[in-house]
Design a protein around this motif. Sequence first.
Motif, PDB file in Angstrom:
ATOM      1  N   ILE A 220       1.613 -15.063   8.324  1.00 31.16           N
ATOM      2  CA  ILE A 220       2.353 -14.671   9.534  1.00 31.16           C
ATOM      3  C   ILE A 220       1.434 -13.872  10.464  1.00 31.16           C
ATOM      4  O   ILE A 220       1.381 -14.115  11.670  1.00 31.16           O
ATOM      5  N   ALA A 221       0.692 -12.931   9.883  1.00 33.28           N
ATOM      6  CA  ALA A 221      -0.224 -12.104  10.679  1.00 33.28           C
ATOM      7  C   ALA A 221      -1.206 -12.994  11.434  1.00 33.28           C
ATOM      8  O   ALA A 221      -1.418 -12.837  12.644  1.00 33.28           O
ATOM      9  N   GLU A 222      -1.767 -13.951  10.724  1.00 35.55           N
ATOM     10  CA  GLU A 222      -2.754 -14.847  11.336  1.00 35.55           C
ATOM     11  C   GLU A 222      -2.161 -15.598  12.518  1.00 35.55           C
ATOM     12  O   GLU A 222      -2.802 -15.758  13.554  1.00 35.55           O
ATOM     13  N   ARG A 223      -0.943 -16.072  12.312  1.00 38.45           N
ATOM     14  CA  ARG A 223      -0.290 -16.860  13.359  1.00 38.45           C
ATOM     15  C   ARG A 223      -0.120 -16.052  14.645  1.00 38.45           C
ATOM     16  O   ARG A 223      -0.084 -16.605  15.722  1.00 38.45           O
ATOM     17  N   HIS A 224      -0.007 -14.731  14.510  1.00 35.55           N
ATOM     18  CA  HIS A 224       0.247 -13.883  15.677  1.00 35.55           C
ATOM     19  C   HIS A 224      -0.977 -13.077  16.091  1.00 35.55           C
ATOM     20  O   HIS A 224      -0.867 -12.174  16.915  1.00 35.55           O
ATOM     21  N   GLY A 225      -2.117 -13.384  15.504  1.00 36.76           N
ATOM     22  CA  GLY A 225      -3.327 -12.635  15.845  1.00 36.76           C
ATOM     23  C   GLY A 225      -3.252 -11.177  15.427  1.00 36.76           C
ATOM     24  O   GLY A 225      -3.962 -10.322  15.959  1.00 36.76           O
ATOM     25  N   THR A 226      -2.375 -10.877  14.476  1.00 37.08           N
ATOM     26  CA  THR A 226      -2.236  -9.502  13.961  1.00 37.08           C
ATOM     27  C   THR A 226      -3.199  -9.314  12.801  1.00 37.08           C
ATOM     28  O   THR A 226      -3.344 -10.201  11.957  1.00 37.08           O
TER      29      THR A 226
END
Length: 422
Positions: A220-226
């Motif tokens: 999820i983090a990766e998907r949002h650049g987090t």
Amino acid sequence: MSGSPVWHPFTQHALEPAMKRIVRTEDAYLIDEDGTRILDAISSWWVITHGHRHPAIMEAIRRAAESYDQVIFAEYTHAPAEELARGLIEIAPAGLEHVFYSDSGSTAVEVALKMALGYFHNIGAPRSRVSVMEHSYHGDTIGTMSVGERGVFNAAYEPFLFAVDRLPFPEAGREQQTLDAFEAFCASGQVAALIVEPLILGAGGMKIYPAVVLAELKRIAERHGTLLIADEVMTGWGRTGTLFACEQAGIAPDILCTSKGLTGGALPLAATLCTAEIFDAHLSTDRCRTFFHSSSYTANPIACAAAVANLAVWKAEPVGGRIESLAAKHRHHLQRFGADPRFANVRQTGTIAALDLCVPAEGYLSEVGPRLRAFFRERRLLIRPLGNVIYLMPPYCVADADLDRAYEAIDAAAAAFSGGRL
Ligand SMILES: *Cc1c(COP(=O)(O)O)cnc(C)c1O
């Protein structure tokens, strides 16, 4: 304690008995002024991995002290820090390519948060939020308390703590709620980083969650650049069965904090590892983009030499085998408590075993905590329950007979204190 000017950590001096002086440490023991050998069943607050005063690490410290004391770590570098950084990159999850030194777990986390915020600031897309997990612990400084669980420990400082987004702890069967909450926070586009303790929340009560949740959070983090910050201050160096806990989720965080076991527990040292992307965002001919952080004792050469020796111990000795064997012994002992109504949530990850004693008043400040401590102390055991949560996290050299003794004492404590389920 009467007459001593010393103010001890996490200690209510008005309630605690006089403290014994420890005069020596050895293997899994603290030896006090009366010559009593106390089993250090919590590795002196989770720092001692192999055992107290591992000979190779102590020898490295003696040798380094022949050449160094503290050396400024701007303008100059030194071999112990260089060698350690290369060694860490070699064994850390893939993609972590730079090492920033500091001197405690808290500072390693502060550095991680500053790296994450600095990254977004420097790429010209500033973000203002940090996500955290409920029941987390990341240290006792203002910044690390901000990202940790709020409660009686930090009530006095509450006005000075910054606001964060809290994910519910992924309780069994409710993991999806954690993931959904994170996804919703990320949708704002403002979440710079998620900071988590991988697989087990330590000071928050030895709460264990499955590796697959960590893997999903990373996705999820990766998907949002987090950015994902793995606080491996407690979990690192074999505690959960693998060198770093992240390995079990098959993920590489963007930033990794390590401290406690970094020197085998012999000296204070911490490192925050990050990706090339984060380092490069601070790399510029513009001095404003410098990473503005330092501790006076950054990369202390003697501490770095101890950590280099620790890496060598991991390579030369069957540390993995010791960890496996300790984990197997925990599993064996815990079996007898699994169906015991005096306990709940009997659990384990690697070398850490925990169980909740069923008592009328639960929670960290429940009186049962100090009474249990005294009960164990009388039996020459250093065990400090987190409220009614009893846990064992001994050094890897712990003898079978000592582990047996610790579990016998837990059984006896339950007989003495358990009020049954409410
Ligand atoms: C202990 C701990 C810290 C803080 O480390 P200190 O060296 O005590 O400052 C941070 N994070 C986790 C997960 C810890 O267990």
